[in-house]
Design a protein around this motif. Structure first.
Motif, PDB file in Angstrom:
ATOM      1  N   VAL A  72      31.855  16.892  -3.772  1.00 38.70           N
ATOM      2  CA  VAL A  72      30.754  17.869  -3.786  1.00 38.70           C
ATOM      3  C   VAL A  72      29.468  17.154  -4.222  1.00 38.70           C
ATOM      4  N   THR A  73      28.456  17.231  -3.369  1.00 41.77           N
ATOM      5  CA  THR A  73      27.211  16.488  -3.605  1.00 41.77           C
ATOM      6  C   THR A  73      26.026  17.445  -3.576  1.00 41.77           C
ATOM      7  N   LEU A  74      25.307  17.500  -4.674  1.00 39.51           N
ATOM      8  CA  LEU A  74      24.122  18.360  -4.757  1.00 39.51           C
ATOM      9  C   LEU A  74      23.009  17.752  -3.906  1.00 39.51           C
ATOM     10  N   LEU A  75      22.507  18.523  -2.939  1.00 40.06           N
ATOM     11  CA  LEU A  75      21.459  18.007  -2.045  1.00 40.06           C
ATOM     12  C   LEU A  75      20.073  18.480  -2.467  1.00 40.06           C
ATOM     13  N   ALA A  76      19.987  19.679  -3.023  1.00 37.38           N
ATOM     14  CA  ALA A  76      18.678  20.205  -3.441  1.00 37.38           C
ATOM     15  C   ALA A  76      18.865  21.342  -4.428  1.00 37.38           C
ATOM     16  N   TYR A  77      17.945  21.430  -5.369  1.00 35.38           N
ATOM     17  CA  TYR A  77      17.950  22.526  -6.347  1.00 35.38           C
ATOM     18  C   TYR A  77      16.489  22.855  -6.625  1.00 35.38           C
ATOM     19  N   THR A  78      16.070  24.064  -6.285  1.00 34.92           N
ATOM     20  CA  THR A  78      14.649  24.412  -6.359  1.00 34.92           C
ATOM     21  C   THR A  78      14.449  25.782  -6.973  1.00 34.92           C
ATOM     22  N   GLU A  79      13.438  25.908  -7.811  1.00 35.74           N
ATOM     23  CA  GLU A  79      12.999  27.242  -8.250  1.00 35.74           C
ATOM     24  C   GLU A  79      12.234  27.859  -7.093  1.00 35.74           C
ATOM     25  N   ILE A  80      12.490  29.138  -6.818  1.00 33.57           N
ATOM     26  CA  ILE A  80      11.838  29.778  -5.670  1.00 33.57           C
ATOM     27  C   ILE A  80      11.182  31.092  -6.102  1.00 33.57           C
ATOM     28  N   SER A  81      10.170  31.494  -5.352  1.00 30.51           N
ATOM     29  CA  SER A  81       9.530  32.766  -5.663  1.00 30.51           C
ATOM     30  C   SER A  81      10.101  33.888  -4.804  1.00 30.51           C
ATOM     31  N   GLU A  82      10.745  33.519  -3.698  1.00 29.09           N
ATOM     32  CA  GLU A  82      11.392  34.528  -2.858  1.00 29.09           C
ATOM     33  C   GLU A  82      12.570  33.893  -2.116  1.00 29.09           C
ATOM     34  N   ARG A  83      13.521  34.758  -1.695  1.00 28.04           N
ATOM     35  CA  ARG A  83      14.693  34.252  -0.974  1.00 28.04           C
ATOM     36  C   ARG A  83      14.368  34.034   0.503  1.00 28.04           C
ATOM     37  N   ARG A  84      15.052  33.066   1.115  1.00 30.33           N
ATOM     38  CA  ARG A  84      14.938  32.900   2.560  1.00 30.33           C
ATOM     39  C   ARG A  84      16.177  33.428   3.273  1.00 30.33           C
ATOM     40  N   PHE A  85      17.267  33.618   2.527  1.00 32.87           N
ATOM     41  CA  PHE A  85      18.528  34.025   3.143  1.00 32.87           C
ATOM     42  C   PHE A  85      19.015  35.335   2.532  1.00 32.87           C
ATOM     43  N   ALA A 124      15.542  22.484   5.962  1.00 32.65           N
ATOM     44  CA  ALA A 124      14.733  22.860   7.123  1.00 32.65           C
ATOM     45  C   ALA A 124      15.634  23.262   8.292  1.00 32.65           C
ATOM     46  N   LEU A 125      16.761  22.540   8.463  1.00 35.42           N
ATOM     47  CA  LEU A 125      17.712  22.880   9.526  1.00 35.42           C
ATOM     48  C   LEU A 125      18.269  24.289   9.309  1.00 35.42           C
ATOM     49  N   PHE A 126      18.659  24.609   8.082  1.00 35.24           N
ATOM     50  CA  PHE A 126      19.196  25.933   7.790  1.00 35.24           C
ATOM     51  C   PHE A 126      18.167  27.024   8.081  1.00 35.24           C
ATOM     52  N   GLU A 127      16.918  26.751   7.736  1.00 33.93           N
ATOM     53  CA  GLU A 127      15.878  27.762   8.003  1.00 33.93           C
ATOM     54  C   GLU A 127      15.738  28.001   9.501  1.00 33.93           C
ATOM     55  N   GLU A 128      15.833  26.922  10.285  1.00 31.99           N
ATOM     56  CA  GLU A 128      15.720  27.100  11.741  1.00 31.99           C
ATOM     57  C   GLU A 128      16.934  27.827  12.304  1.00 31.99           C
ATOM     58  N   LEU A 129      18.105  27.594  11.681  1.00 35.47           N
ATOM     59  CA  LEU A 129      19.306  28.291  12.142  1.00 35.47           C
ATOM     60  C   LEU A 129      19.109  29.793  12.023  1.00 35.47           C
ATOM     61  N   VAL A 130      18.466  30.205  10.950  1.00 33.87           N
ATOM     62  CA  VAL A 130      18.209  31.628  10.754  1.00 33.87           C
ATOM     63  C   VAL A 130      17.264  32.128  11.838  1.00 33.87           C
ATOM     64  N   SER A 131      16.181  31.379  12.082  1.00 27.31           N
ATOM     65  CA  SER A 131      15.213  31.893  13.058  1.00 27.31           C
ATOM     66  C   SER A 131      15.767  31.833  14.481  1.00 27.31           C
ATOM     67  N   GLU A 132      16.744  30.918  14.746  1.00 27.44           N
ATOM     68  CA  GLU A 132      17.344  30.856  16.100  1.00 27.44           C
ATOM     69  C   GLU A 132      18.498  31.838  16.254  1.00 27.44           C
ATOM     70  N   GLY A 133      18.871  32.542  15.184  1.00 24.37           N
ATOM     71  CA  GLY A 133      19.904  33.573  15.288  1.00 24.37           C
ATOM     72  C   GLY A 133      21.307  33.036  15.420  1.00 24.37           C
ATOM     73  N   VAL A 134      21.600  31.862  14.841  1.00 20.20           N
ATOM     74  CA  VAL A 134      22.967  31.329  14.949  1.00 20.20           C
ATOM     75  C   VAL A 134      23.795  31.594  13.688  1.00 20.20           C
ATOM     76  N   ILE A 135      23.390  32.609  12.946  1.00 18.06           N
ATOM     77  CA  ILE A 135      24.163  32.990  11.772  1.00 18.06           C
ATOM     78  C   ILE A 135      25.026  34.191  12.151  1.00 18.06           C
ATOM     79  N   VAL A 136      26.301  34.123  11.831  1.00 19.25           N
ATOM     80  CA  VAL A 136      27.164  35.260  12.141  1.00 19.25           C
ATOM     81  C   VAL A 136      27.619  35.949  10.862  1.00 19.25           C
TER      82      VAL A 136
END
Ligand code: FAD
Length: 138
Positions: A72-85, A124-136
């Protein structure tokens, strides 16, 4: 106080175990106020988790010690002001619907290898996956 956490791991889970993980995650994340996406492809997991800092940190510690995956490898950890998912207690990425050109946009080859990508590129890839509608599923 919201955070977003992104990690990758090598799966040791069978298809039945994977289905159980998704089921368990959807129920539990909804209770914890955690949202996100899980991608499972060719023995690799990539997961993004969003929610309160304490809830996400606690959940990540449980996930790290889960024997159904390793490295298990941590790739990113960020404080956010709003959710994207926000729409998914645990959305699944449907790789059948994934455009190889989108993978090539962010990585060297058209194969998902989060260990060879920066955390920013995977995010960035995950964000595009959402906008391309490939989330089930939600
Ligand atoms: P318990 O269910 O009591 O688990 C006790 C221990 O056994 C834990 O170490 C657990 O990891 C392990 N375990 C549980 N079930 C099995 C099993 N069938 N086979 C082998 N070991 C098992 N949980 C969420 O709530 N939300 C998520 O988003 C989430 N994402 C995950 C992503 C991945 C890739 C994996 C592998 C697991 C994920 N999980 C998720 C499950 C998580 O790791 C824990 O199992 C869950 O949070 C419950 O942990 P627990 O310690 O409360 O409970």
């Amino acid at each position: 106080m919201l955070v977003r956490l992104l990690y990758a791991s090598h799966s040791t889970a069978t298809e039945a175990e994977f289905a159980a993980i998704v089921r368990q995650s959807r129920a539990r994340n909804a209770e914890l106020g955690v949202t996100g996406l899980l991608c499972h492809s060719e023995g690799v997991f990539v997961q993004v988790l969003e929610g309160g800092r304490a809830a996400v940190n606690r959940l990540y510690n449980q996930i790290v010690s889960d024997p159904r995956h390793k490295d298990v490898t941590l790739l990113a950890y960020t404080e956010i002001s709003e959710r994207r998912f926000a729409g998914w207690s645990m959305g699944q990425v449907s790789l059948q619907r994934l455009n190889p050109a989108l993978l090539l946009k962010y990585s060297e080859v058209a194969k998902l290898d989060p260990y060879a990508m920066s955390g920013a590129a995977v995010s960035a890839l995950f964000e595009e996956l959402v906008s391309e509608g490939v989330i089930v599923c939600s």
